[in-house]
Design a protein around this motif. Structure first.
Motif, PDB file in Angstrom:
ATOM      1  N   ALA A   1     -24.657  14.781   0.030  1.00  0.00           N
ATOM      2  CA  ALA A   1     -23.849  13.561   0.107  1.00  0.00           C
ATOM      3  C   ALA A   1     -22.465  13.822   0.703  1.00  0.00           C
ATOM      4  N   ILE A   2     -21.992  15.071   0.637  1.00  0.00           N
ATOM      5  CA  ILE A   2     -20.709  15.417   1.269  1.00  0.00           C
ATOM      6  C   ILE A   2     -20.767  15.113   2.760  1.00  0.00           C
ATOM      7  N   MET A   3     -21.946  15.362   3.349  1.00  0.00           N
ATOM      8  CA  MET A   3     -22.089  15.189   4.790  1.00  0.00           C
ATOM      9  C   MET A   3     -22.236  13.725   5.190  1.00  0.00           C
ATOM     10  N   ALA A   4     -22.264  12.823   4.214  1.00  0.00           N
ATOM     11  CA  ALA A   4     -22.275  11.390   4.517  1.00  0.00           C
ATOM     12  C   ALA A   4     -20.864  10.810   4.515  1.00  0.00           C
ATOM     13  N   GLN A   5     -19.883  11.600   4.057  1.00  0.00           N
ATOM     14  CA  GLN A   5     -18.522  11.085   3.956  1.00  0.00           C
ATOM     15  C   GLN A   5     -17.860  10.919   5.323  1.00  0.00           C
ATOM     16  N   THR A   6     -18.318  11.702   6.303  1.00  0.00           N
ATOM     17  CA  THR A   6     -17.807  11.525   7.658  1.00  0.00           C
ATOM     18  C   THR A   6     -18.130  10.121   8.160  1.00  0.00           C
ATOM     19  N   TRP A   7     -19.350   9.658   7.853  1.00  0.00           N
ATOM     20  CA  TRP A   7     -19.728   8.291   8.224  1.00  0.00           C
ATOM     21  C   TRP A   7     -18.839   7.276   7.504  1.00  0.00           C
ATOM     22  N   SER A   8     -18.539   7.508   6.226  1.00  0.00           N
ATOM     23  CA  SER A   8     -17.669   6.595   5.486  1.00  0.00           C
ATOM     24  C   SER A   8     -16.306   6.476   6.150  1.00  0.00           C
ATOM     25  N   LEU A   9     -15.768   7.616   6.610  1.00  0.00           N
ATOM     26  CA  LEU A   9     -14.486   7.579   7.311  1.00  0.00           C
ATOM     27  C   LEU A   9     -14.605   6.820   8.628  1.00  0.00           C
ATOM     28  N   SER A  10     -15.753   6.929   9.296  1.00  0.00           N
ATOM     29  CA  SER A  10     -15.921   6.227  10.575  1.00  0.00           C
ATOM     30  C   SER A  10     -15.990   4.714  10.375  1.00  0.00           C
ATOM     31  N   VAL A  11     -16.388   4.274   9.200  1.00  0.00           N
ATOM     32  CA  VAL A  11     -16.432   2.845   8.894  1.00  0.00           C
ATOM     33  C   VAL A  11     -15.063   2.349   8.438  1.00  0.00           C
ATOM     34  N   LEU A  12     -14.427   3.101   7.542  1.00  0.00           N
ATOM     35  CA  LEU A  12     -13.176   2.651   6.934  1.00  0.00           C
ATOM     36  C   LEU A  12     -11.941   3.013   7.749  1.00  0.00           C
ATOM     37  N   GLY A  13     -12.014   4.095   8.534  1.00  0.00           N
ATOM     38  CA  GLY A  13     -10.830   4.601   9.212  1.00  0.00           C
ATOM     39  C   GLY A  13     -10.066   5.564   8.320  1.00  0.00           C
ATOM     40  N   TRP A  14      -9.079   6.248   8.916  1.00  0.00           N
ATOM     41  CA  TRP A  14      -8.354   7.283   8.176  1.00  0.00           C
ATOM     42  C   TRP A  14      -7.666   6.760   6.914  1.00  0.00           C
ATOM     43  N   VAL A  15      -6.924   5.684   7.034  1.00  0.00           N
ATOM     44  CA  VAL A  15      -6.064   5.258   5.921  1.00  0.00           C
ATOM     45  C   VAL A  15      -6.875   4.758   4.719  1.00  0.00           C
ATOM     46  N   PRO A  16      -7.701   3.723   4.846  1.00  0.00           N
ATOM     47  CA  PRO A  16      -8.480   3.281   3.683  1.00  0.00           C
ATOM     48  C   PRO A  16      -9.449   4.361   3.197  1.00  0.00           C
ATOM     49  N   GLY A  17     -10.006   5.142   4.148  1.00  0.00           N
ATOM     50  CA  GLY A  17     -10.977   6.168   3.767  1.00  0.00           C
ATOM     51  C   GLY A  17     -10.369   7.250   2.898  1.00  0.00           C
ATOM     52  N   LEU A  18      -9.260   7.820   3.353  1.00  0.00           N
ATOM     53  CA  LEU A  18      -8.620   8.896   2.582  1.00  0.00           C
ATOM     54  C   LEU A  18      -8.047   8.377   1.267  1.00  0.00           C
ATOM     55  N   ILE A  19      -7.496   7.172   1.280  1.00  0.00           N
ATOM     56  CA  ILE A  19      -6.978   6.596   0.034  1.00  0.00           C
ATOM     57  C   ILE A  19      -8.106   6.433  -0.975  1.00  0.00           C
ATOM     58  N   THR A  20      -9.256   5.942  -0.522  1.00  0.00           N
ATOM     59  CA  THR A  20     -10.403   5.780  -1.422  1.00  0.00           C
ATOM     60  C   THR A  20     -10.855   7.119  -1.979  1.00  0.00           C
ATOM     61  N   MET A  21     -10.899   8.154  -1.122  1.00  0.00           N
ATOM     62  CA  MET A  21     -11.321   9.484  -1.566  1.00  0.00           C
ATOM     63  C   MET A  21     -10.380  10.057  -2.619  1.00  0.00           C
ATOM     64  N   VAL A  22      -9.077   9.944  -2.377  1.00  0.00           N
ATOM     65  CA  VAL A  22      -8.092  10.500  -3.311  1.00  0.00           C
ATOM     66  C   VAL A  22      -8.127   9.755  -4.647  1.00  0.00           C
ATOM     67  N   PHE A  23      -8.161   8.425  -4.595  1.00  0.00           N
ATOM     68  CA  PHE A  23      -8.189   7.647  -5.830  1.00  0.00           C
ATOM     69  C   PHE A  23      -9.479   7.888  -6.606  1.00  0.00           C
ATOM     70  N   ALA A  24     -10.602   8.031  -5.897  1.00  0.00           N
ATOM     71  CA  ALA A  24     -11.870   8.318  -6.570  1.00  0.00           C
ATOM     72  C   ALA A  24     -11.793   9.655  -7.299  1.00  0.00           C
ATOM     73  N   GLY A  25     -11.146  10.646  -6.672  1.00  0.00           N
ATOM     74  CA  GLY A  25     -10.995  11.949  -7.310  1.00  0.00           C
ATOM     75  C   GLY A  25     -10.112  11.899  -8.547  1.00  0.00           C
ATOM     76  N   ILE A  26      -9.007  11.154  -8.470  1.00  0.00           N
ATOM     77  CA  ILE A  26      -8.099  11.016  -9.618  1.00  0.00           C
ATOM     78  C   ILE A  26      -8.812  10.326 -10.775  1.00  0.00           C
ATOM     79  N   LEU A  27      -9.525   9.245 -10.481  1.00  0.00           N
ATOM     80  CA  LEU A  27     -10.241   8.529 -11.537  1.00  0.00           C
ATOM     81  C   LEU A  27     -11.360   9.380 -12.114  1.00  0.00           C
ATOM     82  N   PHE A  28     -11.983  10.224 -11.282  1.00  0.00           N
ATOM     83  CA  PHE A  28     -13.018  11.138 -11.776  1.00  0.00           C
ATOM     84  C   PHE A  28     -12.446  12.073 -12.835  1.00  0.00           C
TER      85      PHE A  28
END
Length: 477
Positions: free
Chosen positions: A70-97
């Protein structure tokens, strides 16, 4: 019954450190630290000892589960969301985890007799039998569909490496049989040994992908066509024009799915010799995850841009590069399936065996029942892998329907149960209460709009034609 240490109540033939506690006593009349000791002592009196993992082995087990395809699917997520929303989502997901996992651990330390996520739901929702049975259903549905996804992934790997030398159903059968054999060990302590190799193999696959993506001239293709149909490779800060809300929501679900493995954590903690040490294992996992879930996908997006696929291996332009990196994925594919199968089988097995001697002893009946349950789980997963047209869409559905509970709602409820009499007692407690209220809102958002987006994606895929059940079609990436 009250807890009485060995030095206050000696009994003939007992070892120093013995605690005279009924390990199945109500948590209201036994101190948690004594109950943990009693649970370990009871377990160690059996032929098959489950509570044997050190925090180091638990860390390997966690890494083996999290360092996945699933790590290798995150590149696709960034291609959909773009750098800003994508990285923000990743960081917040990690903090909440991290926050929700620590809340889960504190709740389990309050109720150390919890053996799995079903027990967690039982205690979090006021010792509700309905909550226990409903959580059991979600546990099995989630895990068996995930095992089916890994059967399908195994077939994809074998298809890719062999240039589709056999019918895909045959490859799925091979992956299923390998999974059954590897799942026969009954303790997670043994499975953690496999997890070391799983995490290492996935790490090599990711590293090779990054090297190949960097040295090749251009990617092979993306979802909008072969290179350079969609222009030269480029990246962007925000979603491209024409990106739908459903597409963005599914990209977010793809990220949260990766950061929500807590459905397995209560079972892992229940098999630690010192469950108090779980935060050490969690710290190791969080550090590994924060790096692998953000850095490789970001590098992949830099080189693949709008041509990113899920998994990103599919975008590599040179076939030999694709095969060399994707080959290593077969190890984590099987081992992660084994981990989910072990947790699922224990839930079924102990309901069948109850407190009989076969549950914890090396008997023919005990091992026969364990093998039968495990074979049944993998067989059902195999059927799902063949009849579900798009497992990716159904993983989004799982992320919305189940991860909303197992990653967010359960832990907001558990926090409320622990601190309901002191939710705003001081600044620190007030901040944590607000955070957990936000956790609840995130869970409800995933359960509502997230579930809607997942269903819409499934409907769209069905309308565009689907793969027939038990098809021999080539599934190479």
């Amino acid at each position: 019954m009250s807890a009485v240490p060995y030095d206050e109540k000696k009994q003939a033939g007992e070892e120093p450190g013995y605690v005279a506690v009924d390990p199945h006593s109500s948590d209201s009349d036994v101190a948690p630290e004594y109950l943990i000791t009693a649970l370990v002592q009871e377990d160690h009196s059996h032929d098959i000892k489950l509570r044997t993992m050190s925090w180091q082995k638990a860390a390997w087990l966690l890494a083996g589960d999290q360092v996945c395809l699933a790590i290798m699917a995150q590149t696709w997520s960034l291609s959909v969301l773009g750098w800003v929303p994508g990285l923000i989502t990743m960081v917040f997901a990690g903090i909440l985890f991290w926050i929700t996992s620590m809340t889960m651990h504190k709740f389990i330390m309050k109720h150390p007799q919890i053996k799995d996520i079903c027990d967690f739901g039982y205690y979090a929702f006021g010792k509700s039998r309905i909550a226990y049975e409903f959580t059991g259903f979600m546990l099995l549905a989630n895990n068996i569909l995930l095992i089916g996804f890994h059967v399908l992934t195994g077939a994809k790997v074998l298809n890719t490496l062999s240039d589709h030398s056999l019918c895909t159903v045959v490859f799925s059968v091979i992956a299923t049989l390998m999974g059954i054999i590897m799942s026969l060990p009954r303790t997670l302590n043994h499975v953690s040994f496999m997890s070391m190799f799983s995490a290492a193999a996935m790490g090599i696959a990711i590293l090779l992908f990054l090297v190949f993506a960097g040295i090749e001239d251009a990617p092979l293709y993306g979802y909008n066509g072969d290179y350079p149909t969609d222009g030269k490779v480029y990246t962007y800060a925000f979603p491209l024009p024409g990106t739908t809300w459903v597409g963005c929501m599914n990209a977010v679900l793809n990220i949260t799915f990766l950061w929500v493995p807590q459905i397995l954590f209560p079972t892992f903690i229940a098999e630690m010799e010192r469950p108090q040490d779980f935060p050490k294992s969690l710290a190791v996992l969080t550090a590994i995850s924060a790096f692998l879930f953000i850095v490789p996908p970001a590098i992949g997006f830099r080189y693949l841009g709008q041509y990113s696929t899920a998994p990103a291996f599919g975008s590599l332009g040179v076939v030999s590069y694709k095969k060399a990196s994707f080959a290593f994925v077969i190890v984590p594919t099987l081992v992660i399936g084994v981990i989910y199968a072990n947790v699922s089988a224990k839930f079924i097995y102990f309901r069948i065996m109850g407190k009989s001697r076969h549950a914890h002893s090396n008997t023919v009946i005990g091992w026969g029942a364990w093998a039968a349950v495990m074979a049944g789980i993998w067989a059902i997963a195999f059927i799902f892998s063949e009849v579900v047209p798009s497992m990716g869409d159904f993983l989004s559905l799982l992320g919305a329907a189940f991860d909303s509970f197992f990653g967010f709602i359960f832990f907001a409820v558990a926090y409320y149960d622990m601190y309901r009499k002191n939710l705003f007692g001081g600044v620190a407690r007030s901040i944590k209460t607000v955070i957990h209220a936000f956790v609840m809102m995130v869970g409800l958002f995933l359960l509502g709009p997230g579930l809607y987006a997942a269903v819409e994606a499934i409907i769209a895929d069905y309308s565009g034609g689907t793969r027939p059940a038990f098809s021999c079609a080539n599934l190479s990436i």
